[in-house]
Design an enzyme around this catalytic site. Structure first.
Site, PDB file in Angstrom:
ATOM      1  N   VAL A 378      -5.794  39.765  23.078  1.00 40.74           N
ATOM      2  CA  VAL A 378      -5.315  38.971  21.640  1.00 40.74           C
ATOM      3  C   VAL A 378      -3.956  39.137  20.912  1.00 40.74           C
ATOM      4  O   VAL A 378      -3.608  38.551  19.745  1.00 40.74           O
ATOM      5  CB  VAL A 378      -6.169  40.429  20.720  1.00 40.74           C
ATOM      6  CG1 VAL A 378      -7.544  39.995  21.063  1.00 40.74           C
ATOM      7  CG2 VAL A 378      -4.975  41.333  21.251  1.00 40.74           C
ATOM      8  N   THR A 381       0.790  42.978  22.929  1.00 36.91           N
ATOM      9  CA  THR A 381       2.213  43.525  23.172  1.00 36.91           C
ATOM     10  C   THR A 381       2.885  42.147  23.436  1.00 36.91           C
ATOM     11  O   THR A 381       4.438  42.339  23.115  1.00 36.91           O
ATOM     12  CB  THR A 381       1.879  43.194  24.758  1.00 36.91           C
ATOM     13  OG1 THR A 381       1.008  44.348  25.378  1.00 36.91           O
ATOM     14  CG2 THR A 381       3.287  43.570  25.987  1.00 36.91           C
ATOM     15  N   SER A 742     -24.534  52.220  14.598  1.00 39.13           N
ATOM     16  CA  SER A 742     -24.743  50.917  14.319  1.00 39.13           C
ATOM     17  C   SER A 742     -26.297  50.119  14.483  1.00 39.13           C
ATOM     18  O   SER A 742     -26.559  49.110  13.722  1.00 39.13           O
ATOM     19  CB  SER A 742     -23.740  50.190  14.620  1.00 39.13           C
ATOM     20  OG  SER A 742     -22.637  50.562  14.431  1.00 39.13           O
ATOM     21  N   LYS A 785     -17.676  42.518  14.564  1.00 36.40           N
ATOM     22  CA  LYS A 785     -19.401  41.773  14.888  1.00 36.40           C
ATOM     23  C   LYS A 785     -19.785  40.934  14.934  1.00 36.40           C
ATOM     24  O   LYS A 785     -20.766  39.721  15.135  1.00 36.40           O
ATOM     25  CB  LYS A 785     -20.178  42.959  13.788  1.00 36.40           C
ATOM     26  CG  LYS A 785     -20.363  44.163  15.142  1.00 36.40           C
ATOM     27  CD  LYS A 785     -21.065  45.670  13.853  1.00 36.40           C
ATOM     28  CE  LYS A 785     -20.881  46.980  14.409  1.00 36.40           C
ATOM     29  NZ  LYS A 785     -20.913  47.882  13.911  1.00 36.40           N
TER      30      LYS A 785
END
Length: 851
Positions: A378, A381, A742, A785
């Site tokens: 994503v 870094t 969950s 989610k």
């Protein structure tokens, strides 16, 4: 001499005859005694004497003692020096002799020789008045300009020497502390002079005469030192000329080269000391370095510790103690740089701009310690590098994945062989400034070992209240890290020790939506791949519809790494077609072929040339630009890797879709249940953790207690769901370990579908923790989610009611595509999961809990 009262020497003194050297008042001399009269003087006077007067003797220069007792004494020098015998050392090798250490007190004149045997004794007259040495305040008034001139030359001479040598530093202090009357004798004994010159100084009884005779000696010594400093640098070229003129003198050449190397090493040490003194290191570090440089000067170069000490000092000089870069604090320019480098990531950009705004208001702001937590790919870094670019700072990345030794962080102690500083200090040495941006990559993947815990060593580094005095084991002095901007990256906070996590400001970096991935692909990934493969936009076109097909059917990830690889594969396939077409001539009879058909044919030729029946088609160059469509995707990337299988897997009762969070992002998770005749056992498979197993037991217990309410029966029609019935719950992808609370609502929905025989809606996914009373409790990872459900094409999501606040973090266009059901109890969950709701036979009144 330095006492408060004056000292008077005896009027009768035994005489020590010397010929090789001259003792001046205030100086110390070591002389060898082996002649008969001098030996007798030592034995009878010095070794047997018990008082201070017995240790005072007269030293007569320029007079040799006869080798036999029978010989007459030669003419004695008229002026001598009264001396104090400080030390007597005897030896029998190679012949009996004594070595005396004597200190000169004052001048005397021989009036009459009283006796010659067994050693000479004379009546003397003291010439120097020792009591005047104690009256320091009279010196300047009596000596005047001559004394000041002598003092100026003396100070100039001493300051030309190396003041780091203890003896030179002590001499510099003596120039200010001793009375001026004693300085000519002391300096004459120190500088390079002949015995004849010293004898002339000794014979100069008047003080002004001694000053006039000593000043030329000082000037000569000063000029010699200046000449030596000028000729030291070109000495190497001079030695080469000597070797070229006299090539046969090899032994002399070798000695010259050895001397040259020694002098070069000495010059290097002097230069190193100069760098240390001119560096801006802290007072504590400077004190340690000066102590080490003194040890280095006394140490032979052959010692192993010589190289270690020198490496240590060179590192101390190279560290940026006070060197820093100036921050660029223009917020508008920073916002433009961040927007150009990264799409989305609003939280990160906001935090960087806040830091810049505060830095404008306060210059001495300590560097924040940030921790970016999110799935791989994503941009955690790369955004750290963009932050350094925005601030105008140096950037340094430290990979911590797999590090299991605390010495990697804090360094080795210098007592170990091969010791070196830690990665923090090495990084500062590399960037050369004390305010860089340090990226601590993969901080969640640190490991423990017998060499210590590196996560514990990071506690001092990442604590704003402590890192201003970070102490590396190798340096062993404090270094200020408070201006360093530390950015840590992690995939999850579960493996980070709580104490370390508490010191960092955690910023969640969620996965990208499909729309964000399309923007990232066309803004950054596709231009990067075209540049890497030597292509231009005039040669290849990838429409947004094609990019969406790659995202949905060939990748399923939170980041964009797999998408980047797929785009690279497409560019390679196109590069082959372009390279082949540059060496072939087009056929004119095929010029009327349409562009879309032609693109499709050429992409097919690249992936499956055997599907072309006419071999002449292979000689055609591709039409530009090559358009990548769904047919080309299939030819290049193969059949789709991910199908929309949600509706197909929910075609029978006992299947429900849950939502799970992993370090790689959110995932959809199928829960399957079946029942068979048995003894009432519950079987769980799919590598479930302890928490998930407890959720399954909670779900079956709640359903059994509410079976009559919902008309749930087993195969025999009994409301006891486990009566002669076994239940098997399975979570597919059994090779992957699963745990967490969950899945509670998903298990309840799956079992309710199994016992009621009704199908769960195929576009519904759910997440939430349950209690034994049927309440739905909040869970974490809602954004990841929801994005996973959106990627899978689901339309309705059931979440706990107390997680409503987490929906604000989700993009508006994603929320518009989905319908959220906020459930506070399992009744609401079941009503939303089934078409037409989940009917209740009759509502039984009950008392509300007062808890």
């Amino acid at each position: 001499m330095a006492a408060g009262s004056a000292i008077q020497i005896p009027t009768r003194l035994p005489l020590l005859l010397t010929h090789e050297s001259v003792l001046l008042p205030g100086s110390t001399m070591r002389t060898s005694v082996d002649s008969p009269r001098n030996m007798q003087l030592v034995r009878s006077r010095l070794l047997k004497g018990t008082s201070l007067r017995s240790t005072i003797i007269g030293v007569i220069p320029n007079t040799s003692d006869p080798t036999s007792d029978c010989d007459d004494l030669p003419n004695l020098h008229r002026i001598g020096t009264a001396a104090l015998a400080v030390q007597v050392v005897g030896s029998n090798w190679p012949k009996p002799h004594y070595t005396l250490l004597v200190t000169g007190l004052c001048r005397f004149q021989i009036l009459q020789l009283l006796k010659e045997k067994p050693y000479p004794v004379a009546e003397v007259q003291q010439l120097d008045r020792l009591e005047q040495f104690t009256n320091d305040h009279k010196s300047e008034e009596e000596l005047g300009e001559l004394s000041e001139q002598f003092y100026k030359y003396a100070v100039q001479l001493v300051e030309m020497l190396d003041l780091s040598v203890p003896a030179v530093a002590k001499l510099r202090r003596l120039l200010d502390n001793l009375p001026r009357e004693a300085l000519p004798d002391i300096l004459t004994s120190i500088i390079r002079t002949t015995n004849q010159e010293k004898l002339q100084i000794l014979d100069a009884v008047r003080l002004e005469e001694r000053f006039k005779m000593t000043i030329p000696l000082l000037v000569r010594q000063i000029e010699g030192l200046k000449l030596l400093q000028k000729t030291r640098k070109p000495k190497q070229d001079d030695d080469k000329r000597v070797v070229a003129i006299r090539p046969n003198r090899r032994i002399s050449h070798g000695s010259i080269m050895e001397d040259e190397e020694e002098e070069e090493d000495h010059d290097d040490v002097v230069m190193l000391e100069k760098k240390i003194r001119t560096s801006s290191m802290s007072e504590q570090a400077l004190k340690v370095c000066l102590k080490e440089i003194k040890r280095l000067k006394k140490m032979p170069q052959s010692m192993p510790e010589y190289a270690l000490t020198r490496n240590y000092l060179e590192l101390m000089v190279e560290l940026p103690w006070n060197k820093s870069t100036k921050d660029r604090l223009e917020i508008r320019a920073a916002r433009i740089v961040l927007d150009n480098d990264h799409y989305a990531m609003e939280k990160l950009k906001k935090r960087v701009l806040e830091y810049l705004a505060v830095r404008q208001l306060k210059n001495n702001l300590k560097g924040p310690i940030l921790c970016f937590v999110g799935p791989p790919g994503v941009g955690k870094t790369s955004v750290g590098r963009s932050i350094a670019k925005t601030l105008g700072r140096e950037f340094h990345r430290i990979a911590l994945g797999g590090v299991c030794d605390q010495s990697d962080i804090r360094g080795h102690r210098r007592t170990y062989v091969g010791s070196m500083p830690g990665r923090i200090i090495n990084g500062l040495k590399t960037v050369g400034v004390n305010n860089p941006v340090f990226l601590l990559d993969e901080v969640d993947k640190l490991a423990k070992s017998l060499q210590g815990d590196p996560a514990a060593a990071l506690l001092e580094v990442l604590d704003p209240e402590q890192n201003h005095s970070f102490t590396d084991h190798y340096l062993n002095v404090a270094f200020d890290l408070s201006q360093v901007l530390f950015i840590a990256t992690a995939n999850t906070t579960a493996t980070i020790p709580p104490a370390l996590l508490d010191r960092m400001e955690v910023i969640q970096v969620p996965g990208y939506t499909q729309e964000e991935k399309i923007e990232i692909a066309h803004r950054h990934l596709i231009p990067k791949q075209l540049e890497q493969h030597g292509l231009t936009p005039q040669q290849i076109q990838i429409p947004q519809v094609t990019t969406l097909g790659i995202i949905t059917r060939y990748t399923r990830e939170a980041g964009v790494r797999a998408l980047d690889r797929k785009l690279g594969a497409i560019c390679r396939a196109v590069a082959v077609k372009v390279a082949e077409g540059q060496h072939k001539e087009p056929k004119p009879d095929r010029a009327e072929v349409g562009e879309g058909e032609d693109c499709k044919e050429h992409i097919t030729e690249d992936a499956k040339p055997e599907s072309i029946s006419d071999t002449a088609d292979l000689a055609l160059p591709p039409e530009m630009p090559i358009l990548i469509d769904f047919h080309a995707l299939k030819d290049i990337l193969g059949p789709p890797m991910y199908d929309m299988e949600v509706s197909e897997r929910l075609n029978q009762p006992g299947v429900a879709i849950g939502l799970a969070w992993t370090p790689l992002g959110g995932e959809i998770m199928f829960v399957e249940a079946s029942r068979m005749d048995g003894e009432g056992q519950l079987t769980l498979t799919g590598q479930l953790g302890a928490v998930m197993k407890e959720s399954a037991h909670l779900a079956i217990s709640w359903l059994r207690s509410n079976a009559k309410r919902y008309q749930l029966t087993n195969a025999s029609g009994s409301f006891d769901l486990l009566d002669n019935t076994d239940i098997h719950l399975h979570f597919p992808a059994g090779a992957v370990t699963k745990d967490g609370p969950s899945a509670g609502v998903t298990i309840v929905t799956c079992l309710a579908s199994l016992f009621s025989g009704r199908l769960v809606c195929s576009d519904v996914a759910m997440t939430g923790e349950i209690t034994l009373r049927g309440l739905v409790l909040p869970v974490g990872g809602i954004k990841d989610k929801v994005l996973a459900a959106h990627r899978a094409g689901l339309k309705r999501i059931i979440i706990p009611q107390r997680n409503e606040k987490d929906l604000e973090e989700i993009a508006v266009h994603v929320r518009q595509d989905l319908t959220f059901v906020l459930a506070g109890c399992l009744d609401e969950v079941l009503n939303a999961a089934f078409d037409g709701g989940f009917a209740v036979k009759a509502r039984v009144e009950h008392l509300n809990s007062k808890l």
